[in-house]
Design a protein around this motif. Structure first.
Motif, PDB file in Angstrom:
ATOM      1  N   GLY A   1       7.522 127.203 104.286  1.00 37.03           N
ATOM      2  CA  GLY A   1       7.361 126.562 105.581  1.00 37.03           C
ATOM      3  C   GLY A   1       8.071 125.221 105.656  1.00 37.03           C
ATOM      4  N   LYS A   2       7.998 124.452 104.570  1.00 37.85           N
ATOM      5  CA  LYS A   2       8.656 123.149 104.545  1.00 37.85           C
ATOM      6  C   LYS A   2      10.167 123.292 104.624  1.00 37.85           C
ATOM      7  N   LEU A   3      10.716 124.202 103.840  1.00 37.18           N
ATOM      8  CA  LEU A   3      12.168 124.364 103.787  1.00 37.18           C
ATOM      9  C   LEU A   3      12.741 124.963 105.064  1.00 37.18           C
ATOM     10  N   CYS A   4      12.141 126.055 105.545  1.00 33.13           N
ATOM     11  CA  CYS A   4      12.724 126.726 106.708  1.00 33.13           C
ATOM     12  C   CYS A   4      12.349 126.036 108.012  1.00 33.13           C
TER      13      CYS A   4
ATOM     14  N   GLN B   1      13.087 123.057 108.735  1.00 37.26           N
ATOM     15  CA  GLN B   1      14.241 122.233 109.091  1.00 37.26           C
ATOM     16  C   GLN B   1      15.466 122.778 108.364  1.00 37.26           C
ATOM     17  N   PRO B   2      16.025 123.871 108.876  1.00 35.27           N
ATOM     18  CA  PRO B   2      17.168 124.501 108.207  1.00 35.27           C
ATOM     19  C   PRO B   2      18.328 123.527 108.028  1.00 35.27           C
ATOM     20  N   GLY B   3      18.929 123.562 106.856  1.00 34.46           N
ATOM     21  CA  GLY B   3      20.080 122.723 106.587  1.00 34.46           C
ATOM     22  C   GLY B   3      19.743 121.367 106.006  1.00 34.46           C
ATOM     23  N   ARG B   4      18.512 120.921 106.179  1.00 39.30           N
ATOM     24  CA  ARG B   4      18.141 119.610 105.652  1.00 39.30           C
ATOM     25  C   ARG B   4      17.927 119.674 104.145  1.00 39.30           C
ATOM     26  N   VAL B   5      18.351 118.632 103.449  1.00 47.44           N
ATOM     27  CA  VAL B   5      18.143 118.537 102.014  1.00 47.44           C
ATOM     28  C   VAL B   5      16.805 117.853 101.756  1.00 47.44           C
TER      29      VAL B   5
ATOM     30  N   VAL C   1      20.863 121.441  95.641  1.00 42.19           N
ATOM     31  CA  VAL C   1      21.820 120.347  95.803  1.00 42.19           C
ATOM     32  C   VAL C   1      21.735 119.524  94.530  1.00 42.19           C
ATOM     33  N   TYR C   2      22.779 119.551  93.749  1.00 46.78           N
ATOM     34  CA  TYR C   2      22.747 118.995  92.406  1.00 46.78           C
ATOM     35  C   TYR C   2      22.231 117.560  92.383  1.00 46.78           C
ATOM     36  N   GLY C   3      21.238 117.331  91.541  1.00 47.46           N
ATOM     37  CA  GLY C   3      20.706 115.999  91.346  1.00 47.46           C
ATOM     38  C   GLY C   3      19.765 115.524  92.426  1.00 47.46           C
ATOM     39  N   VAL C   4      19.539 116.330  93.460  1.00 48.45           N
ATOM     40  CA  VAL C   4      18.726 115.868  94.580  1.00 48.45           C
ATOM     41  C   VAL C   4      17.551 116.787  94.853  1.00 48.45           C
ATOM     42  N   GLY C   5      17.811 118.022  95.248  1.00 46.27           N
ATOM     43  CA  GLY C   5      16.720 118.920  95.605  1.00 46.27           C
ATOM     44  C   GLY C   5      17.220 120.235  96.137  1.00 46.27           C
ATOM     45  N   TYR C   6      16.659 120.665  97.277  1.00 50.44           N
ATOM     46  CA  TYR C   6      16.952 121.994  97.808  1.00 50.44           C
ATOM     47  C   TYR C   6      17.127 121.964  99.321  1.00 50.44           C
ATOM     48  N   ARG C   7      17.859 122.965  99.816  1.00 50.22           N
ATOM     49  CA  ARG C   7      18.011 123.159 101.251  1.00 50.22           C
ATOM     50  C   ARG C   7      17.860 124.644 101.569  1.00 50.22           C
ATOM     51  N   PHE C   8      17.516 124.917 102.835  1.00 53.61           N
ATOM     52  CA  PHE C   8      17.349 126.278 103.338  1.00 53.61           C
ATOM     53  C   PHE C   8      18.402 126.501 104.402  1.00 53.61           C
TER      54      PHE C   8
END
Length: 229
Positions: free
Chosen positions: A159-162, A164-168, A212-219
């Motif tokens: 739910g968190k990732l999808c 805001q699609p595209g956000r890191v 995203v290397y060194g930062v986190g994830y995106r959807f």
């Protein structure tokens, strides 16, 4: 049909010129601003399709410009940052940028990110949301109508990732969303939850979560630069 115009706010002349050339080759028009002065007024008078905005600018810095633009405009903003550490700090500031790109980067990657952001904002919401449907009352998730068997943590993560699609999202931001009791967990725990969730999504035919290397994830379900298969 109007050609999308991209405003490049970058004080390194060679880099700005290369970005402009790649954008022109990709079918966009592009304009360069070498400092932060006058950018807000330029966007207000002639709104571009998107803004490539460097953080470290002479005069007004990119952070201040982003904040000012968000007071009156939803124009897509792609922040250009110098360091991964700086990117992690930016994510915590909730500036409202649509994407963050760390230097050094490939100009082709920047063009792909611009294309992805423009596609996302021009895709009707119903189309974007149709693939993944969440029922928060029942804690159920469906992908193209297929039910997923998720743990509560995996459901909140999706739910968190999808949402805001595209956000890191940094790992710290995801931890805050996953555990209501604010327990202390390691980055490795977040990575494990993402791995399990991604495996379950792949099993139903999509692979929208990218690291995203060194930062986190995106959807990114619909984007050119996502990991959909």
């Amino acid at each position: 049909m109007n050609t999308p115009s991209i405003l490049i706010v970058e004080d390194e002349p060679k880099l700005a010129s290369v970005l402009r050339d790649y954008l022109l080759a990709a079918g966009y028009t592009a304009e360069i601003c070498a400092s932060g002065e006058g950018v807000v007024e330029r966007v207000r008078a002639h709104p571009p399709a998107a803004v490539l905005l460097d953080i470290n600018l002479p005069g007004i810095d990119g952070l201040s410009i982003c904040r000012e633009l968000r007071r009156f405009s939803e124009v897509p903003i792609l922040m250009l940052t110098a360091r991964v550490e700086e990117l992690d700090r930016l994510l915590g500031l909730e500036l409202g940028a649509d994407d963050y790109i760390c230097k050094p980067f490939s100009p082709r990657e920047v063009v792909a990110r611009v294309r992805a952001v423009l596609r996302r904002i021009n895709t009707p919401a119903k189309v974007r949301e149709a693939a993944v449907v969440l029922d928060e009352e029942r804690f159920e998730a469906r992908v193209h109508g297929i039910a997923l068997t998720l743990t509560p943590v995996e459901f909140r993560l999706l739910g968190k990732l999808c949402g805001q699609p595209g956000r890191v999202f940094s790992r710290a931001q995801l931890i805050g969303a996953l555990y209501a009791d604010h327990r202390v967990v390691s980055d490795r725990t977040v990575d494990s939850h993402v791995k399990n969730l991604r495996r379950k999504l792949v099993e139903v035919g999509i692979d929208p979560i990218s690291a995203v290397y060194g930062v986190g994830y995106r959807f990114e379900l619909d984007d050119d630069v996502g990991s959909e298969t």
